[in-house]
Motif scaffolding. Structure first.
Motif, mmCIF file in Angstrom:
data_model
loop_
_atom_site.group_PDB
_atom_site.id
_atom_site.type_symbol
_atom_site.label_atom_id
_atom_site.label_comp_id
_atom_site.label_asym_id
_atom_site.label_seq_id
_atom_site.Cartn_x
_atom_site.Cartn_y
_atom_site.Cartn_z
ATOM 1 N N THR A 95 -1.082 -1.510 8.290
ATOM 2 C CA THR A 95 -1.716 -0.586 7.343
ATOM 3 C C THR A 95 -1.610 0.856 7.830
ATOM 4 O O THR A 95 -1.863 1.775 7.070
ATOM 5 C CB THR A 95 -3.195 -0.945 7.123
ATOM 6 O OG1 THR A 95 -3.768 -1.236 8.387
ATOM 7 C CG2 THR A 95 -3.371 -2.104 6.183
ATOM 8 N N CYS B 226 -2.875 12.980 -1.101
ATOM 9 C CA CYS B 226 -3.232 13.740 -2.294
ATOM 10 C C CYS B 226 -4.291 14.811 -2.046
ATOM 11 O O CYS B 226 -4.494 15.687 -2.869
ATOM 12 C CB CYS B 226 -3.698 12.788 -3.383
ATOM 13 S SG CYS B 226 -5.111 11.828 -2.876
ATOM 14 N N VAL C 111 -8.966 2.748 0.277
ATOM 15 C CA VAL C 111 -8.649 4.178 0.185
ATOM 16 C C VAL C 111 -9.880 5.016 0.552
ATOM 17 O O VAL C 111 -10.993 4.735 0.110
ATOM 18 C CB VAL C 111 -8.186 4.503 -1.252
ATOM 19 C CG1 VAL C 111 -7.984 5.997 -1.433
ATOM 20 C CG2 VAL C 111 -6.913 3.743 -1.569
ATOM 21 N N ASP D 152 2.233 4.996 8.976
ATOM 22 C CA ASP D 152 2.754 6.234 9.548
ATOM 23 C C ASP D 152 3.226 6.029 10.990
ATOM 24 O O ASP D 152 4.373 6.332 11.330
ATOM 25 C CB ASP D 152 1.707 7.362 9.463
ATOM 26 C CG ASP D 152 0.298 6.911 9.800
ATOM 27 O OD1 ASP D 152 0.113 5.745 10.162
ATOM 28 O OD2 ASP D 152 -0.635 7.734 9.730
ATOM 29 N N TYR E 225 0.812 -1.220 0.000
ATOM 30 C CA TYR E 225 0.000 0.000 0.000
ATOM 31 C C TYR E 225 0.846 1.273 0.000
ATOM 32 O O TYR E 225 1.821 1.381 -0.712
ATOM 33 C CB TYR E 225 -0.983 -0.024 1.179
ATOM 34 C CG TYR E 225 -1.826 -1.272 1.209
ATOM 35 C CD1 TYR E 225 -2.694 -1.566 0.158
ATOM 36 C CD2 TYR E 225 -1.747 -2.189 2.251
ATOM 37 C CE1 TYR E 225 -3.474 -2.708 0.165
ATOM 38 C CE2 TYR E 225 -2.523 -3.335 2.269
ATOM 39 C CZ TYR E 225 -3.382 -3.595 1.221
ATOM 40 O OH TYR E 225 -4.144 -4.725 1.226
ATOM 41 N N ALA F 216 2.182 11.592 11.356
ATOM 42 C CA ALA F 216 0.751 11.352 11.135
ATOM 43 C C ALA F 216 0.425 10.957 9.698
ATOM 44 O O ALA F 216 -0.738 10.879 9.333
ATOM 45 C CB ALA F 216 -0.031 12.593 11.528
HETATM 46 O O1 LIG Z 1 -2.268 1.405 -1.854
HETATM 47 C C1 LIG Z 1 -2.290 2.583 -1.501
HETATM 48 C C2 LIG Z 1 -3.219 3.078 -0.580
HETATM 49 C C3 LIG Z 1 -3.190 4.433 -0.265
HETATM 50 N N1 LIG Z 1 -2.292 5.264 -0.840
HETATM 51 C C4 LIG Z 1 -2.299 6.698 -0.492
HETATM 52 O O2 LIG Z 1 -2.150 6.845 0.893
HETATM 53 C C5 LIG Z 1 -2.734 8.053 1.300
HETATM 54 C C6 LIG Z 1 -3.580 7.792 2.544
HETATM 55 O O3 LIG Z 1 -4.684 7.004 2.194
HETATM 56 P P1 LIG Z 1 -6.170 7.424 2.619
HETATM 57 O O4 LIG Z 1 -7.106 6.451 2.068
HETATM 58 O O5 LIG Z 1 -6.361 8.863 2.319
HETATM 59 O O6 LIG Z 1 -6.072 7.196 4.166
HETATM 60 P P2 LIG Z 1 -6.543 8.140 5.359
HETATM 61 O O7 LIG Z 1 -7.108 7.246 6.386
HETATM 62 O O8 LIG Z 1 -7.394 9.245 4.907
HETATM 63 O O9 LIG Z 1 -5.123 8.694 5.791
HETATM 64 C C7 LIG Z 1 -4.522 8.635 7.066
HETATM 65 O O10 LIG Z 1 -4.215 7.324 7.516
HETATM 66 C C8 LIG Z 1 -3.289 6.588 6.726
HETATM 67 C C9 LIG Z 1 -2.943 5.325 7.495
HETATM 68 O O11 LIG Z 1 -4.036 4.476 7.598
HETATM 69 C C10 LIG Z 1 -2.012 7.363 6.477
HETATM 70 O O12 LIG Z 1 -1.251 6.678 5.538
HETATM 71 C C11 LIG Z 1 -2.367 8.709 5.928
HETATM 72 O O13 LIG Z 1 -1.214 9.431 5.627
HETATM 73 C C12 LIG Z 1 -3.252 9.422 6.921
HETATM 74 O O14 LIG Z 1 -3.554 10.732 6.463
HETATM 75 C C13 LIG Z 1 -3.553 8.590 0.136
HETATM 76 O O15 LIG Z 1 -2.870 9.675 -0.450
HETATM 77 C C14 LIG Z 1 -3.608 7.393 -0.795
HETATM 78 O O16 LIG Z 1 -3.670 7.769 -2.127
HETATM 79 C C15 LIG Z 1 -1.371 4.782 -1.735
HETATM 80 O O17 LIG Z 1 -0.567 5.544 -2.263
HETATM 81 N N2 LIG Z 1 -1.395 3.458 -2.054
#
Ligand SMILES: O=c1ccn([C@@H]2O[C@H](COP(=O)(O)OP(=O)(O)O[C@H]3O[C@H](CO)[C@@H](O)[C@H](O)[C@H]3O)[C@@H](O)[C@H]2O)c(=O)[nH]1
Length: 755
Positions: free
Chosen positions: A458, A295, A635, A461, A269, A359
């Motif tokens: 997963t 993003c 995601v 961070d 991921y 984070a």
């Molecule tokens: O296979 C993957 C899955 C996710 N992402 C990116 O990872 C980021 C975080 O994913 P998101 O679905 O937005 O997760 P959130 O729960 O909103 O994000 C929080 O929680 C995540 C951990 O679960 C952290 O990675 C993030 O940085 C944190 O902001 C996004 O930019 C995704 O595009 C990838 O690049 N590849």
């Protein structure tokens, strides 16, 4: 409180937010919890299961409060002085900026584009910046949008710099009308830039869902016949800053990358994507600092890079090196203040121990630390100690750890030795970059184990963060107003349940992996209080069990006719405890400008997410430990910001940027997440109704008003579910969930009364 030893005015100051009054409140609550436990011990009756279950639940709550008190004991963050930077620092260090995206549907490219544009336009020399976008969705639409955005950037970036625009994401900036007379130069530029942004949005919108442009240009050939989970590596230099003259030199490099994916190959991921970003950027620009944003997290404060550099540079001048600088995650159009409050009180609290946790977004890392360095490996001047030089710089061991690429190894050596990176043509590295995106590149290397972003969870961070703190590093926290980054947060409903479950599962996984603070508490270089702070976060999922029991206990006691709470004057312990806790948390919210409604929504959502979403994380981890299932990363869906509503003149910039709408409206669907909540409400309503009609069992302990109040409190906390029983559509609980919950509730009533 300044802690710098430098004779010149410092670039940053550590601000302590210690409050003796708040410490006293925390200790009072802890004292009340302990008195309750003592009362239970002194009045235990061996046959009284309820009493023992309540005691166990309250022991968990007391332990959690102890962890919270530890976290909140010495809060601190940093104040920076970016205006002093130019006078104190001869040449600013380069920074590589990483954006991750994974799904063009759940993460619309226009959102990605806005984040990228905001990064390209930050207040920092353009030739010191490079923006790398990792696309795990392998989407030609994302690539197309980036190409178009980089053209618009030649208008947008100079416009922002010329007029010192604060918010540098066009979709936010253009929500307001310009504050200048019509016909002025600014107004004309504003109109022209807005028109160009609208053209960009239109092009991206037109391209969505149609693929005619895919065949039309050779540049998209690499995307033909690809699937998001089955394709070769794609690396494309979207824009290269070659200096020169005019507006073009204002736009930093933009590089698009999408690592190889194959159906049977596990790609880790976001952590996997980050590690590929580190490698490609290492080859192309090798900046000593790396900024990582999701993003949807656009830059809301143009000085964000300069602020972070104030900390890194001041700390290295003071020989007090810092591994990363974390900004809080703030959200636009969010209806709950929960995360803001958590970050202010708990985030600042952890920051005051060894440093904040990483984070996942809005964080600047030092490249050397991500390459596995420990604090002990550095001398006072920041260079590698002789032992570390031997340990790290042997070419053979570097190849084993970083992979079989000579260019990569050379870039690692340069980064570890802090050698300035020679300016080079980005396209010269394309071939090696492609190789490093190969599925098997990391095979038998240390990527994800102790180099780069760590795998095994997963929530990469927090996993990565504890790895860094365990090597003795500190980190720093900045809490600026206006917020440095703003992203979007799903509103109450299925989307947020999935996200919370993923977080709780990932955190619980770490509790049982080799980064666990339970193992490392005494043997690694992590501070003891920092380990306890991590323990608080990792145990989120486990907290669902006592909370679920405690939501059911008042109903059980009312139906069974047994006592849950102390009687007579000792009931005062519970009443004071609940009263102080409510007033304390309410004060925390109102102190940050949030309303009573927002406080209630957060308290209610807190109970809902724990019992309905975190509960499943326990199951996920058990199944994973038994090898029955794997955890997955779904995601989170991102949405564009709404058109602006009016902003009050007396509000702080934080309140204007992150208006909390207080809607508290909850959405439901037929997923299992909503079964526990519906069951809890039905059971408590049934207990209250049973009590009114005299339906009570033979408990004999005598339930009374206190237990009935307990049931009412639970129903108030789960009010969205009560409302959902009478609503239709997405705000209504589906009949299938209702009927399953009703069946379970009937069983519960029968067992409680008949027991
Ligand atoms: O296979 C993957 C899955 C996710 N992402 C990116 O990872 C980021 C975080 O994913 P998101 O679905 O937005 O997760 P959130 O729960 O909103 O994000 C929080 O929680 C995540 C951990 O679960 C952290 O990675 C993030 O940085 C944190 O902001 C996004 O930019 C995704 O595009 C990838 O690049 N590849």
């Amino acid at each position: 409180m300044a802690e710098s030893s430098s004779p010149l005015p410092p670039l940053c100051e550590r601000i302590s937010h210690k409050s003796y009054f708040l410490r006293a409140v925390d200790l009072t609550i802890l004292g009340l919890l302990l008195s309750l436990l003592l009362y239970r011990i002194l009045h235990v009756n061996q046959k009284d299961t309820v009493w023992i279950v309540a005691f166990l639940c309250e022991t968990c709550f007391t332990f959690v409060w102890l962890l919270i008190t530890n976290i909140k004991w010495s809060p601190a963050d940093y104040k920076t002085y970016p205006e002093r930077l130019d006078e104190r620092v001869h040449e600013l260090p380069p920074v590589d900026m990483f954006v991750t995206t994974a799904d063009p549907v759940r993460e619309p490219p226009l959102i990605v584009v806005n984040t990228v544009l905001s990064l390209l336009a930050v207040n920092y020399p353009a030739n010191k910046l490079a923006c790398y976008v990792s696309d795990d969705g392998c989407s030609p639409l994302t690539y197309f949008s980036l190409k178009e955005a980089s053209k618009f950037a030649k208008i947008w970036v100079p416009f922002c710099k010329k007029y010192n625009v604060r918010v540098r994401a066009p979709f936010m900036y253009f929500r307001n009308s310009p504050e200048a007379a019509e016909g002025s130069e600014f107004s004309k530029d504003w109109e022209m830039t807005k028109r160009e942004y609208e053209k960009l949005s239109q092009k991206v919108e037109d391209a969505t869902g149609s693929s005619h442009w895919l065949d039309a240009e050779d540049d998209f050939e690499a995307f033909l016949n690809t699937k998001s989970n089955d394709h070769s590596t794609i690396v494309k230099v979207v824009w290269e800053n070659k200096g020169g003259v005019g507006d073009e030199k204002e736009v930093p490099h933009v590089v698009y990358i999408s690592r190889e994916k194959r159906p049977n190959h596990f790609h880790h991921y976001k952590a996997g994507a980050m590690n590929f970003l580190v490698r490609v950027s290492g080859l192309m620009t090798n900046a000593p600092y790396m900024l990582n944003v999701d993003c949807d997290m656009y830059v809301n404060e143009a000085d964000v890079v300069r602020q972070a550099m104030c900390i890194f540079l001041q700390k290295s001048m003071d020989s007090n090196h810092c591994a990363f600088v974390q900004y809080p995650q703030d959200f636009y159009d969010s209806n709950v203040g929960e995360l803001t409050v958590l970050q202010l009180y708990l985030g600042r609290g952890i920051a005051g121990i060894q440093g904040p946790q990483y984070a996942g977004s809005g964080c600047f890392h030092t490249r050397r630390v991500m390459y596995g360095l420990s604090l002990d490996d550095l001398g006072d001047d920041g260079s590698l100690s002789s032992i570390a030089t031997r340990k790290y710089l042997a070419e053979e061991s570097l190849t084993r750890e970083f992979g079989n690429s000579k260019e990569m190894v050379k870039s690692v050596v340069d980064a570890l030795q802090r050698k300035p990176f020679p300016q080079k043509n980005l396209k010269d590295s394309l071939e090696t970059a492609q190789e490093m995106g190969h599925c098997h590149y990391e095979y038998q290397t240390s990527w994800g184990k102790n180099i780069g972003w760590l795998y095994d969870s997963t929530t990469e961070d927090v996993n990565t963060s504890i790895g860094i703190h365990s090597r003795g590093w500190t980190s720093s926290y900045i809490f600026p107003d206006p917020p440095a980054f703003l992203g979007c947060m799903p509103q109450g409903g299925p989307e947020v349940m999935v996200q919370q479950r993923r977080w709780a599962t990932g955190l619980l996984e770490i509790l049982f992996n080799k980064q666990s603070p339970l193992i490392g508490m005494f043997c690694r270089k992590i501070r003891f209080r920092q380990s306890l702070a991590y323990l608080y976060v990792f145990s989120w999922g486990l907290r669902s069990i006592p909370e679920l029991f405690y939501c059911l206990l008042p109903a059980y006691c009312l139906l069974h006719n047994s006592a849950l709470f102390p009687k007579g004057v000792y009931l005062g312990i519970i009443i004071t405890l609940v009263g102080i806790h409510c007033l304390y948390t309410l004060w925390e919210f109102m102190n940050l400008g949030f309303s009573i409604q927002s406080w209630y929504v957060t308290q209610s959502f807190g109970r809902i997410k724990t019992t309905c979403s975190w509960l499943f994380s326990v199951l996920d981890v058990i199944l994973k430990l038994l090898g029955i299932s794997k955890t997955v990363f779904i995601v989170t869906k991102k949405t564009m910001p709404e058109t602006k509503s009016g902003s009050g003149s007396k509000k702080s910039q934080r309140e204007v940027d992150c208006p909390n709408q207080d809607s508290g409206k909850f959405e439901f669907d037929g997923s299992l997440y909503f079964l526990p909540g519906t069951f809890i409400v039905l059971v408590n309503l049934a207990a209250l109704a049973g009590c009114l009609v005299g339906l009570q069992g033979r408990g004999g302990g005598g339930s009374g008003l206190a237990e009935a109040c307990g049931c009412i409190l639970v129903v108030i906390l789960f009010l969205p579910f009560l409302k959902g029983m009478f609503e239709k559509g997405k705000y209504g609980i589906p009949f299938s969930t209702l009927s399953k919950a009703a069946f379970l509730a009937a069983l519960f009533v029968v067992l409680s009364v008949g027991n």
